[in-house]
Motif scaffolding. Structure first.
Motif, PDB file in Angstrom:
ATOM      1  N   SER A 126       7.415   4.978 -13.072  1.00  0.00           N
ATOM      2  CA  SER A 126       7.531   5.396 -11.972  1.00  0.00           C
ATOM      3  C   SER A 126       6.083   5.399 -11.484  1.00  0.00           C
ATOM      4  O   SER A 126       5.587   5.253 -10.978  1.00  0.00           O
ATOM      5  CB  SER A 126       8.108   5.688 -12.014  1.00  0.00           C
ATOM      6  OG  SER A 126       8.709   5.768 -10.169  1.00  0.00           O
ATOM      7  N   SER A 127       5.589   7.027 -11.932  1.00  0.00           N
ATOM      8  CA  SER A 127       4.637   7.048 -11.084  1.00  0.00           C
ATOM      9  C   SER A 127       3.467   6.297 -11.068  1.00  0.00           C
ATOM     10  O   SER A 127       2.461   6.298 -10.404  1.00  0.00           O
ATOM     11  CB  SER A 127       4.512   8.539 -11.832  1.00  0.00           C
ATOM     12  OG  SER A 127       3.194   9.256 -10.931  1.00  0.00           O
ATOM     13  N   PHE A 128       3.075   5.936 -12.550  1.00  0.00           N
ATOM     14  CA  PHE A 128       1.466   5.541 -12.946  1.00  0.00           C
ATOM     15  C   PHE A 128       2.187   3.997 -11.830  1.00  0.00           C
ATOM     16  O   PHE A 128       1.213   3.583 -11.299  1.00  0.00           O
ATOM     17  CB  PHE A 128       2.033   4.672 -14.483  1.00  0.00           C
ATOM     18  CG  PHE A 128       1.567   5.809 -15.084  1.00  0.00           C
ATOM     19  CD1 PHE A 128       0.443   6.363 -14.911  1.00  0.00           C
ATOM     20  CD2 PHE A 128       2.039   6.336 -16.932  1.00  0.00           C
ATOM     21  CE1 PHE A 128       0.351   7.730 -15.457  1.00  0.00           C
ATOM     22  CE2 PHE A 128       1.519   6.691 -17.042  1.00  0.00           C
ATOM     23  CZ  PHE A 128       0.336   7.820 -17.262  1.00  0.00           C
ATOM     24  N   ALA A 129       3.290   3.556 -11.846  1.00  0.00           N
ATOM     25  CA  ALA A 129       3.320   2.186 -11.395  1.00  0.00           C
ATOM     26  C   ALA A 129       2.897   2.562  -9.735  1.00  0.00           C
ATOM     27  O   ALA A 129       1.823   1.213  -9.310  1.00  0.00           O
ATOM     28  CB  ALA A 129       4.425   1.689 -11.241  1.00  0.00           C
ATOM     29  N   ASP A 130       3.499   3.567  -9.114  1.00  0.00           N
ATOM     30  CA  ASP A 130       2.769   4.629  -7.995  1.00  0.00           C
ATOM     31  C   ASP A 130       1.438   4.056  -8.251  1.00  0.00           C
ATOM     32  O   ASP A 130       1.083   3.924  -6.404  1.00  0.00           O
ATOM     33  CB  ASP A 130       3.956   5.455  -7.266  1.00  0.00           C
ATOM     34  CG  ASP A 130       5.628   4.874  -7.096  1.00  0.00           C
ATOM     35  OD1 ASP A 130       5.626   4.012  -7.319  1.00  0.00           O
ATOM     36  OD2 ASP A 130       5.896   6.392  -7.818  1.00  0.00           O
ATOM     37  N   ASP A 131       1.258   4.409  -8.768  1.00  0.00           N
ATOM     38  CA  ASP A 131      -0.051   4.904  -8.455  1.00  0.00           C
ATOM     39  C   ASP A 131      -1.367   3.252  -8.412  1.00  0.00           C
ATOM     40  O   ASP A 131      -1.902   3.052  -7.635  1.00  0.00           O
ATOM     41  CB  ASP A 131      -0.946   5.062  -9.575  1.00  0.00           C
ATOM     42  CG  ASP A 131      -0.591   7.368  -9.194  1.00  0.00           C
ATOM     43  OD1 ASP A 131      -0.556   7.997  -8.221  1.00  0.00           O
ATOM     44  OD2 ASP A 131      -0.717   7.660 -10.278  1.00  0.00           O
ATOM     45  N   TYR A 132      -1.007   2.594  -8.904  1.00  0.00           N
ATOM     46  CA  TYR A 132      -1.761   0.623  -9.615  1.00  0.00           C
ATOM     47  C   TYR A 132      -1.150   0.867  -8.319  1.00  0.00           C
ATOM     48  O   TYR A 132      -2.227  -0.342  -7.550  1.00  0.00           O
ATOM     49  CB  TYR A 132      -0.349   0.588 -10.868  1.00  0.00           C
ATOM     50  CG  TYR A 132      -1.417   0.755 -11.860  1.00  0.00           C
ATOM     51  CD1 TYR A 132      -2.686   0.754 -12.224  1.00  0.00           C
ATOM     52  CD2 TYR A 132      -0.508   0.878 -12.355  1.00  0.00           C
ATOM     53  CE1 TYR A 132      -3.272   0.637 -13.871  1.00  0.00           C
ATOM     54  CE2 TYR A 132      -0.433   1.605 -14.383  1.00  0.00           C
ATOM     55  CZ  TYR A 132      -2.494   1.377 -14.634  1.00  0.00           C
ATOM     56  OH  TYR A 132      -2.752   1.749 -15.690  1.00  0.00           O
ATOM     57  N   LYS A 133       0.355   0.386  -7.280  1.00  0.00           N
ATOM     58  CA  LYS A 133       0.147  -0.360  -5.969  1.00  0.00           C
ATOM     59  C   LYS A 133      -0.609   0.246  -5.000  1.00  0.00           C
ATOM     60  O   LYS A 133      -1.179   0.526  -4.730  1.00  0.00           O
ATOM     61  CB  LYS A 133       1.716   0.516  -5.555  1.00  0.00           C
ATOM     62  CG  LYS A 133       2.632  -0.359  -6.540  1.00  0.00           C
ATOM     63  CD  LYS A 133       4.417  -0.019  -6.320  1.00  0.00           C
ATOM     64  CE  LYS A 133       5.259  -1.108  -6.750  1.00  0.00           C
ATOM     65  NZ  LYS A 133       6.462  -0.537  -6.654  1.00  0.00           N
ATOM     66  N   ARG A 134      -1.032   1.652  -5.423  1.00  0.00           N
ATOM     67  CA  ARG A 134      -1.690   2.525  -4.415  1.00  0.00           C
ATOM     68  C   ARG A 134      -2.947   1.723  -4.214  1.00  0.00           C
ATOM     69  O   ARG A 134      -4.149   1.798  -3.788  1.00  0.00           O
ATOM     70  CB  ARG A 134      -1.918   4.150  -4.159  1.00  0.00           C
ATOM     71  CG  ARG A 134      -0.287   4.314  -3.656  1.00  0.00           C
ATOM     72  CD  ARG A 134      -1.258   5.592  -2.982  1.00  0.00           C
ATOM     73  NE  ARG A 134      -0.921   6.789  -4.658  1.00  0.00           N
ATOM     74  CZ  ARG A 134       0.518   7.201  -4.767  1.00  0.00           C
ATOM     75  NH1 ARG A 134       1.383   6.847  -4.547  1.00  0.00           N
ATOM     76  NH2 ARG A 134       0.390   7.544  -5.993  1.00  0.00           N
ATOM     77  N   MET A 135      -3.504   1.897  -5.700  1.00  0.00           N
ATOM     78  CA  MET A 135      -5.047   1.115  -6.260  1.00  0.00           C
ATOM     79  C   MET A 135      -5.217   0.512  -5.440  1.00  0.00           C
ATOM     80  O   MET A 135      -5.885  -0.270  -5.268  1.00  0.00           O
ATOM     81  CB  MET A 135      -5.639   1.686  -7.574  1.00  0.00           C
ATOM     82  CG  MET A 135      -5.497   2.819  -7.594  1.00  0.00           C
ATOM     83  SD  MET A 135      -6.189   2.878  -8.928  1.00  0.00           S
ATOM     84  CE  MET A 135      -4.493   2.473 -10.526  1.00  0.00           C
ATOM     85  N   ALA A 136      -4.303  -0.900  -5.741  1.00  0.00           N
ATOM     86  CA  ALA A 136      -4.085  -2.425  -5.287  1.00  0.00           C
ATOM     87  C   ALA A 136      -4.277  -3.117  -3.641  1.00  0.00           C
ATOM     88  O   ALA A 136      -5.081  -3.784  -3.199  1.00  0.00           O
ATOM     89  CB  ALA A 136      -2.934  -3.545  -5.875  1.00  0.00           C
ATOM     90  N   GLU A 137      -3.462  -1.740  -3.264  1.00  0.00           N
ATOM     91  CA  GLU A 137      -3.599  -1.523  -1.943  1.00  0.00           C
ATOM     92  C   GLU A 137      -5.510  -2.057  -1.426  1.00  0.00           C
ATOM     93  O   GLU A 137      -6.265  -1.172  -1.065  1.00  0.00           O
ATOM     94  CB  GLU A 137      -2.635  -1.258  -1.103  1.00  0.00           C
ATOM     95  CG  GLU A 137      -1.635  -0.913  -1.512  1.00  0.00           C
ATOM     96  CD  GLU A 137      -0.568   0.109  -0.993  1.00  0.00           C
ATOM     97  OE1 GLU A 137      -1.438   1.370  -0.304  1.00  0.00           O
ATOM     98  OE2 GLU A 137       0.465   0.130  -0.419  1.00  0.00           O
TER      99      GLU A 137
END
Length: 83
Positions: free
Chosen positions: A72-83
């Motif tokens: 979940s933490s990784f997914a949150d990081d990837y979402k932030r990087m995609a923004e």
């Protein structure tokens, strides 16, 4: 002034040490001098001496929960990087 030291070491450990030192481009004598200097600089062992204690048993449910949290933490990081 330099001096010599003589001590015993397990032959397998010695061979492994020599191989590692060769890869590092240093002699075993240099490695022991590095250790001795670190020992003096730290006024003792230059690394912690600890007792191995058996690890606590972790339930399957706890392992899965921990894995979910990491993913979940990784997914949150990837979402932030995609923004």
């Amino acid at each position: 002034m330099e001096t010599n030291m003589t001590f015993r070491i397990d032959s397998q450990v010695k061979a492994q040490m020599e191989a590692i030192c060769e890869q590092l481009g240093i002699s075993t004598s240099t490695a022991f001098n590095i250790f001795a200097n670190a020992f003096v600089r730290n006024n003792g062992m230059p690394f912690p001496l600890t007792l191995n204690t058996p690890s606590a048993e972790i339930s399957r449910e706890q392992m899965l929960a921990d894995t979910d949290a990491v993913l979940s933490s990784f997914a949150d990081d990837y979402k932030r990087m995609a923004e």
